[in-house]
Design a protein around this motif. Structure first.
Motif, PDB file in Angstrom:
ATOM      1  N   ARG A 126      51.295  50.253  50.640  1.00  0.00           N
ATOM      2  CA  ARG A 126      51.822  51.535  50.163  1.00  0.00           C
ATOM      3  C   ARG A 126      50.718  52.475  49.675  1.00  0.00           C
ATOM      4  NH1 ARG A 126      56.757  48.960  46.601  1.00  0.00           N
ATOM      5  NH2 ARG A 126      58.089  48.379  48.357  1.00  0.00           N
ATOM      6  N   GLY A 127      49.478  52.031  49.758  1.00  0.00           N
ATOM      7  CA  GLY A 127      48.374  52.891  49.362  1.00  0.00           C
ATOM      8  C   GLY A 127      48.096  52.886  47.875  1.00  0.00           C
ATOM      9  N   ARG A 128      48.569  51.875  47.144  1.00  0.00           N
ATOM     10  CA  ARG A 128      48.340  51.805  45.702  1.00  0.00           C
ATOM     11  C   ARG A 128      46.962  51.191  45.454  1.00  0.00           C
ATOM     12  NH1 ARG A 128      52.708  52.449  42.386  1.00  0.00           N
ATOM     13  NH2 ARG A 128      51.708  51.130  40.811  1.00  0.00           N
ATOM     14  N   LEU A 129      45.981  52.061  45.183  1.00  0.00           N
ATOM     15  CA  LEU A 129      44.610  51.595  44.965  1.00  0.00           C
ATOM     16  C   LEU A 129      44.446  50.889  43.632  1.00  0.00           C
ATOM     17  CD1 LEU A 129      42.569  54.606  46.397  1.00  0.00           C
ATOM     18  CD2 LEU A 129      43.374  52.544  47.551  1.00  0.00           C
ATOM     19  N   GLU A 130      45.459  50.971  42.742  1.00  0.00           N
ATOM     20  CA  GLU A 130      45.397  50.239  41.484  1.00  0.00           C
ATOM     21  C   GLU A 130      45.323  48.735  41.727  1.00  0.00           C
ATOM     22  OE1 GLU A 130      47.521  52.488  42.312  1.00  0.00           O
ATOM     23  OE2 GLU A 130      47.725  54.038  40.766  1.00  0.00           O
ATOM     24  N   ALA A 131      45.700  48.327  42.950  1.00  0.00           N
ATOM     25  CA  ALA A 131      45.651  46.901  43.285  1.00  0.00           C
ATOM     26  C   ALA A 131      44.234  46.385  43.425  1.00  0.00           C
ATOM     27  CB  ALA A 131      46.431  46.658  44.578  1.00  0.00           C
ATOM     28  N   ALA A 132      43.229  47.278  43.432  1.00  0.00           N
ATOM     29  CA  ALA A 132      41.845  46.849  43.639  1.00  0.00           C
ATOM     30  C   ALA A 132      41.371  45.924  42.533  1.00  0.00           C
ATOM     31  CB  ALA A 132      40.935  48.070  43.746  1.00  0.00           C
ATOM     32  N   ARG A 133      41.719  46.206  41.288  1.00  0.00           N
ATOM     33  CA  ARG A 133      41.216  45.377  40.189  1.00  0.00           C
ATOM     34  C   ARG A 133      41.887  44.004  40.126  1.00  0.00           C
ATOM     35  NH1 ARG A 133      39.260  48.882  34.995  1.00  0.00           N
ATOM     36  NH2 ARG A 133      37.604  49.999  36.100  1.00  0.00           N
ATOM     37  N   PRO A 134      43.206  43.926  40.271  1.00  0.00           N
ATOM     38  CA  PRO A 134      43.779  42.578  40.356  1.00  0.00           C
ATOM     39  C   PRO A 134      43.217  41.776  41.525  1.00  0.00           C
ATOM     40  CG  PRO A 134      45.488  44.191  39.946  1.00  0.00           C
ATOM     41  CD  PRO A 134      44.248  44.949  40.208  1.00  0.00           C
ATOM     42  N   LEU A 135      42.923  42.467  42.650  1.00  0.00           N
ATOM     43  CA  LEU A 135      42.344  41.767  43.798  1.00  0.00           C
ATOM     44  C   LEU A 135      40.949  41.255  43.469  1.00  0.00           C
ATOM     45  CD1 LEU A 135      42.368  40.846  46.705  1.00  0.00           C
ATOM     46  CD2 LEU A 135      41.738  43.172  47.399  1.00  0.00           C
ATOM     47  N   LEU A 136      40.163  42.056  42.775  1.00  0.00           N
ATOM     48  CA  LEU A 136      38.828  41.621  42.374  1.00  0.00           C
ATOM     49  C   LEU A 136      38.925  40.425  41.428  1.00  0.00           C
ATOM     50  CD1 LEU A 136      35.771  41.976  42.332  1.00  0.00           C
ATOM     51  CD2 LEU A 136      36.061  43.704  40.527  1.00  0.00           C
ATOM     52  N   ALA A 137      39.900  40.465  40.524  1.00  0.00           N
ATOM     53  CA  ALA A 137      40.085  39.337  39.608  1.00  0.00           C
ATOM     54  C   ALA A 137      40.471  38.083  40.377  1.00  0.00           C
ATOM     55  CB  ALA A 137      41.160  39.687  38.579  1.00  0.00           C
ATOM     56  N   LEU A 138      41.317  38.245  41.387  1.00  0.00           N
ATOM     57  CA  LEU A 138      41.720  37.119  42.219  1.00  0.00           C
ATOM     58  C   LEU A 138      40.513  36.526  42.935  1.00  0.00           C
ATOM     59  CD1 LEU A 138      44.376  35.677  43.047  1.00  0.00           C
ATOM     60  CD2 LEU A 138      44.439  37.194  45.025  1.00  0.00           C
ATOM     61  N   GLU A 139      39.624  37.403  43.437  1.00  0.00           N
ATOM     62  CA  GLU A 139      38.418  36.932  44.123  1.00  0.00           C
ATOM     63  C   GLU A 139      37.520  36.164  43.165  1.00  0.00           C
ATOM     64  OE1 GLU A 139      34.606  38.760  46.652  1.00  0.00           O
ATOM     65  OE2 GLU A 139      35.859  40.079  45.406  1.00  0.00           O
ATOM     66  N   ARG A 140      37.357  36.679  41.958  1.00  0.00           N
ATOM     67  CA  ARG A 140      36.485  36.013  40.984  1.00  0.00           C
ATOM     68  C   ARG A 140      37.068  34.661  40.560  1.00  0.00           C
ATOM     69  NH1 ARG A 140      34.837  41.095  37.006  1.00  0.00           N
ATOM     70  NH2 ARG A 140      33.341  42.074  38.454  1.00  0.00           N
ATOM     71  N   GLU A 141      38.389  34.595  40.387  1.00  0.00           N
ATOM     72  CA  GLU A 141      39.004  33.322  40.015  1.00  0.00           C
ATOM     73  C   GLU A 141      38.797  32.303  41.129  1.00  0.00           C
ATOM     74  OE1 GLU A 141      43.264  31.442  38.532  1.00  0.00           O
ATOM     75  OE2 GLU A 141      43.153  33.466  39.335  1.00  0.00           O
TER      76      GLU A 141
END
Length: 699
Positions: A126-141
């Motif tokens: 849907r184009g929600r760029l706010e998802a970038a930070r949760p995705l980064l957190a997921l990558e780090r975990e």
């Protein structure tokens, strides 16, 4: 100077400007879940050119009911990490460009658990760029879990494939917005830029961590560095290539294909970079240097196009246009234009072509232009000569006979000079010397053609009118040379000599009949032994007066010059009659009487010639001083008079003096020798260097 037209104008608000700064590529359909998971199995580096760009879309707010339906049990291990990326009122000192201002709705969402992979995928679609930070957190975990161990390799790879698939979606959302930055709303563009900057920082952090941990520290194959910034820069370069490489629109007739191409690229680059400076620079972070990124990409493609074109043998016109763009229009009208100058001077783009190639093109231009000028002037002279031979009457302009030849030649030379100066002033200096040499060669050809006309076309009805028209040409040519290329004092002889010869031969032709009519009248002075000289002189001047209207169509300066020539002829012929006279006067009274006649005639000649335009004041002493020599009786006084006379007329020789003294029959031979000896003494500064006595032959 070629003016750059503005096709692109920045529009207010969120209006889009189609076609400007668009990155190439269309926006295909979003991939299905299975396609995403399949693509995620590939490494980021190997798939970077395989994923088509996605078009940025608006991101509607997630509906509260939909959020309730999607409530699921989430893994506890992600809860603490995801909580820092959920929406809520921003804490003081922790701004985020990707988060909206705190409001009641965001406060309510702050209590939500971290989103699942499926929710992140839905948000990204849907184009929600706010998802970038949760995705980064997921990558780090995931990285932490791989480092800590405890999970199977298969499980880690499965989780990583999902993370990488989500990054593919995020990347295309971010770069999709950056591909068409002017189409995006400012806030959306800021969000995309914030994500890009965050990913660059994460690339750096990952590289530092990998260096510290050493190889084999993780069970996962690292997907970093992702190099999204490099992708963005490559997209900018591709956009520049697409924009500048587009087929030029049909322009005004008469322009060559190369001219249309230059104009298209110049306009496009200027207008696009102005849009970057005005609309993108305020939105982009300084470290991205968006102006330099676009400017360098456009410059490189522009330079590549011109370099490729310069490899071919260009026609004369395209060589000139190529140099104009490289040396003038590009640096002055684009790089240093009012809106771009301050920005692009900092970028220091340099020249579109290397110096050696520019020098070769300039040498070709100079050779072409000089050859063109030579050919055009020769053609103009040929056409003019044909008009003379066909007995075509010259034009009349302000009462003067007029020829277009001088104007044509001046324009040809001036245009060649102007073309070189429109490239660079230095090239204008180089061509100036070459054009003056060509002008000198043309003037010699002009003189030869005119002399041939004088010799062969005497019987034509418009013969004299065409002679006058060509004499008048000398004024236009000389004035132009003095004003445009040299000062009067610096005009070299190879330029002045042909004009002087042409004018002199023209004057000789115009005066030929008059001087022929005067010759028998002057003979009367000696034939009548100077009886009634006033009556003879009156007939002479009456004959001159009758012929003067024939010269009325000369320019004023040439009429005055012709009047001076007539004045000189009258004085010269009078002296010749005195020198050739067999008259010997033995008494002082006879000599006094002759002197009075000469003085009276000298006054009449001077007044007549002055009234008719002669400015030859240097002739006013020629006859009166000779009369004084004839009148004086004391040898010493005669010596003083002769010495003074020689200062006025330095070409007065002993032979001329002897002819005058022969009239004085009461001088002894020794007295004559003594008077003649005064001319052996230097007379000092000469007050006149114009010839008079050198035109008079004595036995």
């Amino acid at each position: 100077m070629l003016k750059m037209m503005t096709f692109f104008q920045a529009l207010p608000g969120q209006q889009t400007v189609p076609g400007v700064l668009d990155f190439p590529g269309s926006s295909p359909k979003l991939p299905s879940t299975s396609e995403v998971e399949s693509e995620a199995s590939m490494s980021e580096a190997s798939s970077e050119d395989l994923v088509p760009p996605l078009e940025a879309k608006g991101a509607p707010e997630r509906d509260k009911e939909e959020a309730k339906k999607k409530k699921k049990k989430r893994p506890k291990g992600l809860a603490d990490m995801f909580s820092i990326f959920t929406k809520g009122r921003k804490k003081k000192g922790q701004p985020s460009s990707a988060e909206p201002e705190g409001d009641p709705e965001s406060q309510a969402e702050s209590s939500r658990p971290p989103p699942t992979v499926e929710e992140l995928k839905a948000d990204l679609e849907r184009g929600r760029l706010e998802a970038a930070r949760p995705l980064l957190a997921l990558e780090r975990e995931l990285q932490a879990a791989a480092k800590a161990g405890g999970e199977s390799a298969e499980e880690l790879v499965r989780r990583q494939s999902k993370v990488e698939a989500l990054y593919v979606l995020l990347r295309e959302q971010v770069l999709g917005l950056l591909r068409r930055p002017l189409d995006a709303a400012p806030e959306r563009l800021r969000q995309a830029l914030a994500v890009l900057a965050e990913q660059e920082r994460e690339d750096g952090r990952a590289a530092a961590a990998a260096a510290a941990d050493g190889p084999g520290a993780s069970a996962l194959v690292s997907a970093r560095p992702r190099r999204w910034l490099e992708r963005w820069r490559r997209g900018v370069a591709q956009a520049a290539e697409e924009r500048l490489g587009a087929r030029p629109a049909a322009g005004a007739e008469g322009r060559s294909e190369a001219e249309r191409l230059f104009l298209h690229m110049g306009r496009t680059m200027k207008e696009d970079l102005e849009a970057v400076v005005e609309r993108l620079k305020p939105l982009f972070p300084a470290e991205l240097d968006v102006v330099a990124a676009y400017a360098e990409s456009y410059h490189e493609h522009f330079a590549a196009q011109l370099a490729a074109m310069a490899q071919f043998e260009l026609c004369e016109r395209d060589t000139y246009m190529l140099l104009v763009w490289v040396q003038n229009l590009y640096p002055n009208d684009i790089i240093n234009s009012p809106k771009l100058g301050g920005e692009l001077q900092r970028v220091q783009l340099g020249s579109l072509l290397p110096p050696r190639q520019i020098r070769l093109l300039e040498a070709t231009f100079l050779s072409n232009e000089v050859a063109s000028v030579r050919e055009l002037m020769a053609r103009a002279l040929e056409l003019e000569s044909q008009r003379w031979a066909r007995d075509v009457a010259p034009q009349r302009l302000d009462g003067h006979c007029h020829s277009e030849l001088a104007i044509d030649v001046i324009q040809i030379i001036s245009q060649g000079q102007a073309k070189a100066e429109s490239i660079t002033l230095d090239l204008g200096v180089q061509i100036k010397h070459l054009l003056l040499l060509e002008l000198a060669a043309f003037l010699r050809s002009y003189q030869r053609a005119f002399d041939e006309f004088l010799e062969r076309c005497r019987q034509l009805g418009n013969y004299r009118a065409n002679v006058i028209a060509n004499i008048n040409n000398c004024l236009s040519l000389r004035t132009s040379m003095e004003q445009k290329w040299q000062t009067p004092q610096d005009l070299p002889g190879h330029l002045l000599s042909p004009l002087s010869e042409l004018k002199s031969h023209g004057f000789d032709t115009l005066l030929q009949r008059l001087l022929g009519d005067l010759k028998p009248l002057f003979k009367r002075f000696t034939q009548t032994r100077w009886a009634a000289p006033a009556q003879t002189l009156e007939e002479i001047l009456s004959t001159v007066a009758e012929r003067l209207p024939e010269f009325s169509e000369l320019h004023d300066c040439f009429r005055e010059e012709l009047a001076e020539i007539i004045h000189l002829h009258l004085v010269k012929e009078y002296i010749i009659r005195l020198s050739k006279s067999s008259l010997v006067l033995k008494t002082a009274q006879q000599q006094q009487q002759l002197a009075e006649h000469i003085l009276a005639d000298a006054d009449v000649i001077q007044r007549f010639c002055t009234q008719n335009g002669s400015s030859a004041t240097w002739l006013q002493h020629a006859l009166p001083k000779l009369a004084e020599v004839i009148r004086l009786q004391d040898p010493s006084a005669i010596k003083i008079e002769v010495a003074t006379y020689a200062t006025w007329y330095p070409d007065f020789s002993k032979g001329h003096l002897s002819a005058i003294l022969a009239i004085k029959g009461n001088l002894s031979s020794s007295e004559v020798r003594s008077i003649r000896s005064i001319l052996d003494v230097s007379t000092g500064m000469h007050q006149s260097s114009k010839p008079l006595f050198s035109l008079i032959k004595v036995g």
